[in-house]
Design a protein around this motif. Structure first.
Motif, PDB file in Angstrom:
ATOM      1  N   VAL A   1      14.075  15.719  -5.598  1.00  0.00           N
ATOM      2  CA  VAL A   1      14.102  14.255  -5.654  1.00  0.00           C
ATOM      3  C   VAL A   1      13.087  13.747  -4.637  1.00  0.00           C
ATOM      4  CG1 VAL A   1      15.524  12.212  -5.288  1.00  0.00           C
ATOM      5  CG2 VAL A   1      16.560  14.262  -6.229  1.00  0.00           C
ATOM      6  N   ARG A   2      12.182  12.881  -5.098  1.00  0.00           N
ATOM      7  CA  ARG A   2      11.190  12.307  -4.182  1.00  0.00           C
ATOM      8  C   ARG A   2      11.402  10.808  -4.097  1.00  0.00           C
ATOM      9  NH1 ARG A   2       5.269  15.116  -4.338  1.00  0.00           N
ATOM     10  NH2 ARG A   2       5.990  17.046  -3.379  1.00  0.00           N
ATOM     11  N   VAL A   3      11.769  10.344  -2.915  1.00  0.00           N
ATOM     12  CA  VAL A   3      12.027   8.909  -2.755  1.00  0.00           C
ATOM     13  C   VAL A   3      11.294   8.361  -1.529  1.00  0.00           C
ATOM     14  CG1 VAL A   3      14.296   8.849  -3.879  1.00  0.00           C
ATOM     15  CG2 VAL A   3      14.154   9.390  -1.447  1.00  0.00           C
ATOM     16  N   TYR A   4      11.006   7.058  -1.610  1.00  0.00           N
ATOM     17  CA  TYR A   4      10.482   6.370  -0.415  1.00  0.00           C
ATOM     18  C   TYR A   4      11.344   5.146  -0.135  1.00  0.00           C
ATOM     19  CZ  TYR A   4       8.172   2.894  -3.416  1.00  0.00           C
ATOM     20  OH  TYR A   4       7.913   1.903  -4.327  1.00  0.00           O
ATOM     21  N   TYR A   5      11.292   4.663   1.107  1.00  0.00           N
ATOM     22  CA  TYR A   5      12.094   3.501   1.491  1.00  0.00           C
ATOM     23  C   TYR A   5      11.329   2.658   2.487  1.00  0.00           C
ATOM     24  CZ  TYR A   5      13.050   7.050   5.046  1.00  0.00           C
ATOM     25  OH  TYR A   5      12.898   8.043   5.973  1.00  0.00           O
TER      26      TYR A   5
ATOM     27  N   SER B   1      11.231  14.169   0.450  1.00  0.00           N
ATOM     28  CA  SER B   1      11.127  15.030  -0.720  1.00  0.00           C
ATOM     29  C   SER B   1      12.254  16.044  -0.581  1.00  0.00           C
ATOM     30  CB  SER B   1       9.753  15.710  -0.730  1.00  0.00           C
ATOM     31  OG  SER B   1       9.718  16.683  -1.742  1.00  0.00           O
ATOM     32  N   VAL B   2      13.304  15.837  -1.341  1.00  0.00           N
ATOM     33  CA  VAL B   2      14.544  16.586  -1.130  1.00  0.00           C
ATOM     34  C   VAL B   2      14.676  17.668  -2.191  1.00  0.00           C
ATOM     35  CG1 VAL B   2      17.057  16.356  -1.022  1.00  0.00           C
ATOM     36  CG2 VAL B   2      15.589  14.598  -0.048  1.00  0.00           C
ATOM     37  N   GLY B   3      15.145  18.846  -1.753  1.00  0.00           N
ATOM     38  CA  GLY B   3      15.258  19.966  -2.684  1.00  0.00           C
ATOM     39  C   GLY B   3      13.954  20.749  -2.757  1.00  0.00           C
TER      40      GLY B   3
ATOM     41  N   GLY C   1       4.454  10.835  -6.983  1.00  0.00           N
ATOM     42  CA  GLY C   1       5.723  11.004  -7.699  1.00  0.00           C
ATOM     43  C   GLY C   1       6.945  10.501  -6.951  1.00  0.00           C
ATOM     44  N   TYR C   2       6.754   9.659  -5.937  1.00  0.00           N
ATOM     45  CA  TYR C   2       7.901   9.117  -5.194  1.00  0.00           C
ATOM     46  C   TYR C   2       8.347   7.790  -5.822  1.00  0.00           C
ATOM     47  CZ  TYR C   2       7.147  12.489  -1.445  1.00  0.00           C
ATOM     48  OH  TYR C   2       7.035  13.650  -0.722  1.00  0.00           O
ATOM     49  N   GLY C   3       9.650   7.591  -5.899  1.00  0.00           N
ATOM     50  CA  GLY C   3      10.198   6.321  -6.381  1.00  0.00           C
ATOM     51  C   GLY C   3      11.005   5.675  -5.271  1.00  0.00           C
ATOM     52  N   GLU C   4      11.185   4.373  -5.349  1.00  0.00           N
ATOM     53  CA  GLU C   4      11.858   3.666  -4.247  1.00  0.00           C
ATOM     54  C   GLU C   4      13.376   3.841  -4.281  1.00  0.00           C
ATOM     55  OE1 GLU C   4      10.689  -0.382  -3.679  1.00  0.00           O
ATOM     56  OE2 GLU C   4      12.137  -0.693  -2.073  1.00  0.00           O
ATOM     57  N   VAL C   5      13.975   3.972  -3.098  1.00  0.00           N
ATOM     58  CA  VAL C   5      15.430   3.982  -2.981  1.00  0.00           C
ATOM     59  C   VAL C   5      15.812   2.941  -1.921  1.00  0.00           C
ATOM     60  CG1 VAL C   5      15.506   5.815  -1.213  1.00  0.00           C
ATOM     61  CG2 VAL C   5      17.471   5.459  -2.686  1.00  0.00           C
TER      62      VAL C   5
ATOM     63  N   ALA D   1       0.844  -1.202   0.000  1.00  0.00           N
ATOM     64  CA  ALA D   1       0.000   0.000   0.000  1.00  0.00           C
ATOM     65  C   ALA D   1       0.878   1.249   0.000  1.00  0.00           C
ATOM     66  CB  ALA D   1      -0.934  -0.008   1.206  1.00  0.00           C
ATOM     67  N   ALA D   2       2.002   1.202   0.723  1.00  0.00           N
ATOM     68  CA  ALA D   2       2.916   2.357   0.746  1.00  0.00           C
ATOM     69  C   ALA D   2       3.426   2.618  -0.672  1.00  0.00           C
ATOM     70  CB  ALA D   2       4.091   2.089   1.693  1.00  0.00           C
ATOM     71  N   ARG D   3       3.852   1.558  -1.343  1.00  0.00           N
ATOM     72  CA  ARG D   3       4.346   1.716  -2.728  1.00  0.00           C
ATOM     73  C   ARG D   3       3.267   2.331  -3.606  1.00  0.00           C
ATOM     74  NH1 ARG D   3       7.408  -3.173  -1.574  1.00  0.00           N
ATOM     75  NH2 ARG D   3       9.545  -2.617  -2.050  1.00  0.00           N
ATOM     76  N   ALA D   4       2.048   1.816  -3.458  1.00  0.00           N
ATOM     77  CA  ALA D   4       0.960   2.269  -4.347  1.00  0.00           C
ATOM     78  C   ALA D   4       0.638   3.743  -4.076  1.00  0.00           C
ATOM     79  CB  ALA D   4      -0.273   1.393  -4.131  1.00  0.00           C
ATOM     80  N   VAL D   5       0.519   4.118  -2.797  1.00  0.00           N
ATOM     81  CA  VAL D   5       0.104   5.496  -2.482  1.00  0.00           C
ATOM     82  C   VAL D   5       1.232   6.480  -2.797  1.00  0.00           C
ATOM     83  CG1 VAL D   5      -0.620   7.073  -0.639  1.00  0.00           C
ATOM     84  CG2 VAL D   5      -1.575   4.760  -0.744  1.00  0.00           C
ATOM     85  N   PHE D   6       2.457   6.172  -2.359  1.00  0.00           N
ATOM     86  CA  PHE D   6       3.544   7.139  -2.525  1.00  0.00           C
ATOM     87  C   PHE D   6       3.841   7.380  -4.016  1.00  0.00           C
ATOM     88  CE2 PHE D   6       5.348   5.552   1.823  1.00  0.00           C
ATOM     89  CZ  PHE D   6       4.269   6.139   2.465  1.00  0.00           C
TER      90      PHE D   6
END
Ligand code: HAM
Length: 421
Positions: free
Chosen positions: A103-107, A132-134, A37-41, A28-33
């Protein structure tokens, strides 16, 4: 003495069906984030100790008391990550961030803190987090909070309260610190040893001391927002305005400071009554983290939620993934020749019906014993291969839910299963 097979205190083994609850909240985190516009890191689980000390601050409990720090064989000081933000910022700095780039990332993954284990407090715990960096605008803060609220809704957690405060800018630290010291000074004798030290080194931390005596005095401290300069107050007002526009409910928590020192401006937590004493489901805020080598500090906003706590909150609300049997079909093979055919039928079905989980019994036990296993697993279908079926190129297919049974040709098994799925 604890058995040697027991996991260490504050850590746990995880088995299905509990693991399915975990993968549910992770997916669910992957789907919502990703909607935002967040991608996984994925960053390493251990880093140079300095990565955490610089970002989190050496006057925090995390750095002073909770990090798992060790020397490797080369004498380097390394630390198991106590949180995700510091490593993500290091990784982004390593890759390079151009001025104005966002840069938008989730982990997702394990974090380690040497805390005293309790309900909802682990030494190895797991976070889903975003950065959400920058991004430098109050709307970014509001959107991050709204996304967290959205995520909690999707995983069925109702009743979370968003608590919000501002820590202002570095230039506010002088006046805010002086006002807080004026408040605490007359009470120093009544405070715990940690707070007496914090009075000198980091007076903000006195606001979230857990000792009852310190708490009582902290509760009467002036509200931080009132002590901030014009720019910080305007930023905070803009965050609140954007949250109002988005219809996100929040409460101002005038003494919320959070346990990590990289925050500027917005800080927030979501608390939930289903959790007990450790009631924070998630926490985050806006930060400014300086990089090694005197590079320009990085601004960003993010949060992390504790997976164990998300699951505790879901449990308190009675939310569960629907239970799943261990497989969808069980092949019962009667006789040695049938065992070979079962091996091949299982392979063919798994390939022909993706997502369909097939187990086969190669024990050549009696029909009764194999059916008992099928019942225990709770499979909806059993596929029986006996001598007659083998001779005729057929399979007896049984729908265990209604005990309907047909003998069909081997080629028709997939269609039979699909019709009843
Ligand atoms: P944090 O508040 O230290 O923030 O941790 C976030 C969440 O992780 C907590 O709200 C809680 O749910 C969970 N958590 C923390 N410690 C434990 C523990 N010992 N056992 C179980 N769960 C725990 C951070 O880590 C920041 N990096 C969040 C952030 C991201 N701020 C900006 N970006």
């Amino acid at each position: 003495m604890a058995a040697l097979t027991e996991p260490l205190p504050g850590t746990a083994d995880l088995w299905e069906p509990e693991v399915l609850e975990w993968t549910g909240v992770e997916e669910a985190a992957r789907a919502v984030f990703s909607l935002y516009g967040y991608g996984e890191v994925r960053t390493p689980v251990f880093e140079r100790t300095d990565v955490f000390v610089r970002a989190i601050g050496d006057e925090t409990d995390v750095v002073q008391k909770e990090m798992y720090t060790f020397q490797d064989r080369g004498g380097r000081s390394l630390t198991l990550r106590p949180e995700g933000t510091a490593g993500v910022i290091r990784a982004i700095a390593h890759r390079g961030l151009s001025p104005g780039e966002q840069v938008r990332v989730y982990y997702l993954g394990p974090m380690f803190r040497g805390e005293r284990p309790a309900a909802g407090r682990r030494r190895q715990f797991h976070q889903v987090g975003v950065e959400s960096v920058g991004s430098c605008l109050p709307q970014d803060d509001a959107e991050a909070i709204a996304m967290l609220v959205h995520y909690l809704e999707v995983i069925g957690i109702r009743g979370g309260r968003v608590l919000l405060n501002s820590r202002g800018l570095p230039e506010d630290r002088g006046p805010v610190g002086a006002a807080l010291r004026r408040h605490f000074q007359p009470h120093l004798d009544a405070l715990c040893a940690d707070c007496r030290r914090r009075f000198e080194t980091n007076v903000w931390r006195m606001l979230d001391c857990k000792e009852p005596a310190c708490r009582e005095i902290a509760e009467r401290a002036p509200a931080m927002v009132d002590l901030l300069g014009t720019e910080s107050r305007a930023f905070f007002a803009a965050v609140l305005g954007a949250l109002d526009d988005l219809g996100v409910a929040y409460e101002i928590a005038p003494r919320l400071v959070r346990g990590l020192d990289y925050y500027v401006h917005t800080v927030f937590e979501v608390v939930h009554s289903g959790l007990g004493a450790q009631d924070a489901l998630a926490g985050g805020g806006r930060y400014r983290i300086s990089l090694p080598g005197g590079k320009t500090p990085v601004d960003g906003v993010g949060f992390a939620a504790g997976v164990e706590r998300l699951l505790m909150a879901r449990e308190s609300l009675g939310v569960r993934q629907p239970p799943q049997p261990g497989a969808d079909a069980y092949i019962v093979a009667l006789g040695n020749e049938a065992v070979g055919a079962a091996l091949i039928l299982a392979r063919d079905l798994r390939r022909a019906t993706p997502g369909f989980r097939v187990l086969a019994d190669y024990s050549a036990r009696s029909m009764k014993a194999q059916m008992r296993t099928a019942n225990r697993i709770g499979v909806p279908f059993t596929l029986i291969l006996g001598e007659t079926e083998l001779a005729e190129g057929k399979v007896t297919c049984r729908d265990m839910r209604g005990a309907e049974q047909h003998t069909v040709s081997r080629d028709a098994v997939v269609a039979w299963l699909r019709q009843r799925r």
